[in-house]
Design a protein around this motif. Structure first.
Motif, PDB file in Angstrom:
ATOM      1  N   ILE A   1       0.044   1.206  19.423  1.00 43.72           N
ATOM      2  CA  ILE A   1       0.497   1.214  18.110  1.00 43.72           C
ATOM      3  C   ILE A   1       0.972  -0.067  17.725  1.00 43.72           C
ATOM      4  O   ILE A   1       0.544  -0.489  16.444  1.00 43.72           O
ATOM      5  N   MET A   2       1.352  -0.790  18.357  1.00 41.07           N
ATOM      6  CA  MET A   2       1.723  -2.149  18.030  1.00 41.07           C
ATOM      7  C   MET A   2       0.386  -2.933  17.724  1.00 41.07           C
ATOM      8  O   MET A   2       0.540  -3.749  16.706  1.00 41.07           O
ATOM      9  N   GLU A   3      -0.894  -2.789  18.497  1.00 38.44           N
ATOM     10  CA  GLU A   3      -1.983  -3.550  17.964  1.00 38.44           C
ATOM     11  C   GLU A   3      -2.348  -2.985  16.766  1.00 38.44           C
ATOM     12  O   GLU A   3      -2.848  -3.829  15.898  1.00 38.44           O
ATOM     13  N   MET A   4      -2.319  -1.587  16.411  1.00 39.95           N
ATOM     14  CA  MET A   4      -2.646  -1.162  14.994  1.00 39.95           C
ATOM     15  C   MET A   4      -1.718  -1.860  14.163  1.00 39.95           C
ATOM     16  O   MET A   4      -2.166  -2.062  12.856  1.00 39.95           O
TER      17      MET A   4
ATOM     18  N   GLU B   1       9.111  16.288   7.349  1.00 41.33           N
ATOM     19  CA  GLU B   1       9.604  14.877   7.320  1.00 41.33           C
ATOM     20  C   GLU B   1       8.592  14.045   7.717  1.00 41.33           C
ATOM     21  O   GLU B   1       7.638  14.375   8.361  1.00 41.33           O
ATOM     22  N   LYS B   2       8.561  12.938   7.032  1.00 46.74           N
ATOM     23  CA  LYS B   2       7.551  11.760   7.326  1.00 46.74           C
ATOM     24  C   LYS B   2       8.058  10.816   8.075  1.00 46.74           C
ATOM     25  O   LYS B   2       9.468  10.435   7.872  1.00 46.74           O
ATOM     26  N   TRP B   3       7.606  10.312   9.186  1.00 44.15           N
ATOM     27  CA  TRP B   3       8.002   9.426  10.203  1.00 44.15           C
ATOM     28  C   TRP B   3       7.669   8.010   9.660  1.00 44.15           C
ATOM     29  O   TRP B   3       6.620   7.662   9.150  1.00 44.15           O
ATOM     30  N   THR B   4       8.767   6.942  10.058  1.00 47.18           N
ATOM     31  CA  THR B   4       8.509   5.716  10.014  1.00 47.18           C
ATOM     32  C   THR B   4       7.580   5.213  11.179  1.00 47.18           C
ATOM     33  O   THR B   4       7.275   6.016  12.244  1.00 47.18           O
ATOM     34  N   LEU B   5       7.078   4.099  11.286  1.00 42.39           N
ATOM     35  CA  LEU B   5       6.181   3.636  12.353  1.00 42.39           C
ATOM     36  C   LEU B   5       7.117   3.496  13.667  1.00 42.39           C
ATOM     37  O   LEU B   5       6.816   3.820  14.765  1.00 42.39           O
ATOM     38  N   ASN B   6       8.569   3.192  13.448  1.00 47.38           N
ATOM     39  CA  ASN B   6       9.383   2.945  14.506  1.00 47.38           C
ATOM     40  C   ASN B   6       9.765   4.273  15.112  1.00 47.38           C
ATOM     41  O   ASN B   6       9.735   4.456  16.400  1.00 47.38           O
ATOM     42  N   LYS B   7       9.950   5.476  14.392  1.00 48.76           N
ATOM     43  CA  LYS B   7      10.117   6.584  14.806  1.00 48.76           C
ATOM     44  C   LYS B   7       8.804   7.059  15.531  1.00 48.76           C
ATOM     45  O   LYS B   7       8.875   8.148  16.348  1.00 48.76           O
ATOM     46  N   LEU B   8       7.659   6.932  14.779  1.00 47.35           N
ATOM     47  CA  LEU B   8       6.319   7.246  15.333  1.00 47.35           C
ATOM     48  C   LEU B   8       6.245   6.946  16.856  1.00 47.35           C
ATOM     49  O   LEU B   8       6.060   7.611  18.070  1.00 47.35           O
ATOM     50  N   ILE B   9       6.603   5.656  17.325  1.00 47.92           N
ATOM     51  CA  ILE B   9       6.414   4.864  18.361  1.00 47.92           C
ATOM     52  C   ILE B   9       7.140   5.652  19.522  1.00 47.92           C
ATOM     53  O   ILE B   9       6.947   6.158  20.425  1.00 47.92           O
ATOM     54  N   SER B  10       8.577   5.991  19.079  1.00 48.10           N
ATOM     55  CA  SER B  10       9.694   6.591  20.043  1.00 48.10           C
ATOM     56  C   SER B  10       9.026   7.912  20.137  1.00 48.10           C
ATOM     57  O   SER B  10       9.189   8.413  21.421  1.00 48.10           O
ATOM     58  N   HIS B  11       8.688   8.630  19.399  1.00 51.37           N
ATOM     59  CA  HIS B  11       8.300  10.278  19.492  1.00 51.37           C
ATOM     60  C   HIS B  11       7.032   9.908  20.425  1.00 51.37           C
ATOM     61  O   HIS B  11       6.765  10.685  21.365  1.00 51.37           O
TER      62      HIS B  11
END
Length: 154
Positions: free
Chosen positions: A15-18, A61-71
């Motif tokens: 995800i960080m690479e994306m 609910e729509k996630w932020t990138l940080n929330k997506l990473i944690s999930h």
């Protein structure tokens, strides 16, 4: 932006690479919204994340990138824990009162096995006394088919 996560490394690095690719595009004045980036990451996750994708799509609910990473990291850990190791067990049925050919061979040494193979005969013409690589009928058949000749054993 069509890179797929193939299960190598961890999902956070993917995800960080994306995200880094998206920031490089932003420098080129091609801006991707965070919502679009989250959707692209979800789409490009492999099939074993399908249940995770469905649960995301079912919520409002729509996630932020940080929330997506944690999930995603939590889901990856759950998948690792669910993965069970398995071994295949094979068993052979026992023939009542019959001895198997390979049981007799196991007791013999390698020299005796070679002699027994020679006495069984040729696999091509089924005649005893020679093996396939020394069979004249086999060499004639190969010549008829246009196949190269084999080196004959002495």
């Amino acid at each position: 932006m069509s890179m797929k996560y193939k299960g190598r490394g961890n999902v956070r690095e993917y995800i960080m690479e994306m995200y880094q690719i998206a920031s490089k595009l932003k420098a080129l004045k091609i801006e991707l919204s965070e919502d679009l980036l989250v959707l692209m990451v979800l789409i490009l996750l492999p099939a074993h994340f399908n249940q995770f994708k469905v649960s995301y799509n079912c919520q409002r609910e729509k996630w932020t990138l940080n929330k997506l990473i944690s999930h995603c990291v939590q889901e990856e850990e759950r998948l690792k824990q669910d993965k069970t190791e398995s071994a295949h067990l094979a068993s052979a049925s026992k023939d009542k009162g019959k001895k198997r050919k390979h049981e007799n061979e196991a007791a013999k040494g390698p020299a005796q096995k070679k002699q027994q193979k020679d006495s069984d005969g040729c696999f091509f013409c089924n005649k005893p006394g020679h093996v396939k690589k020394n069979c004249t009928k086999y060499h004639a058949w190969r010549a008829k088919k246009g196949l190269p000749e084999l080196l004959k054993a002495k």
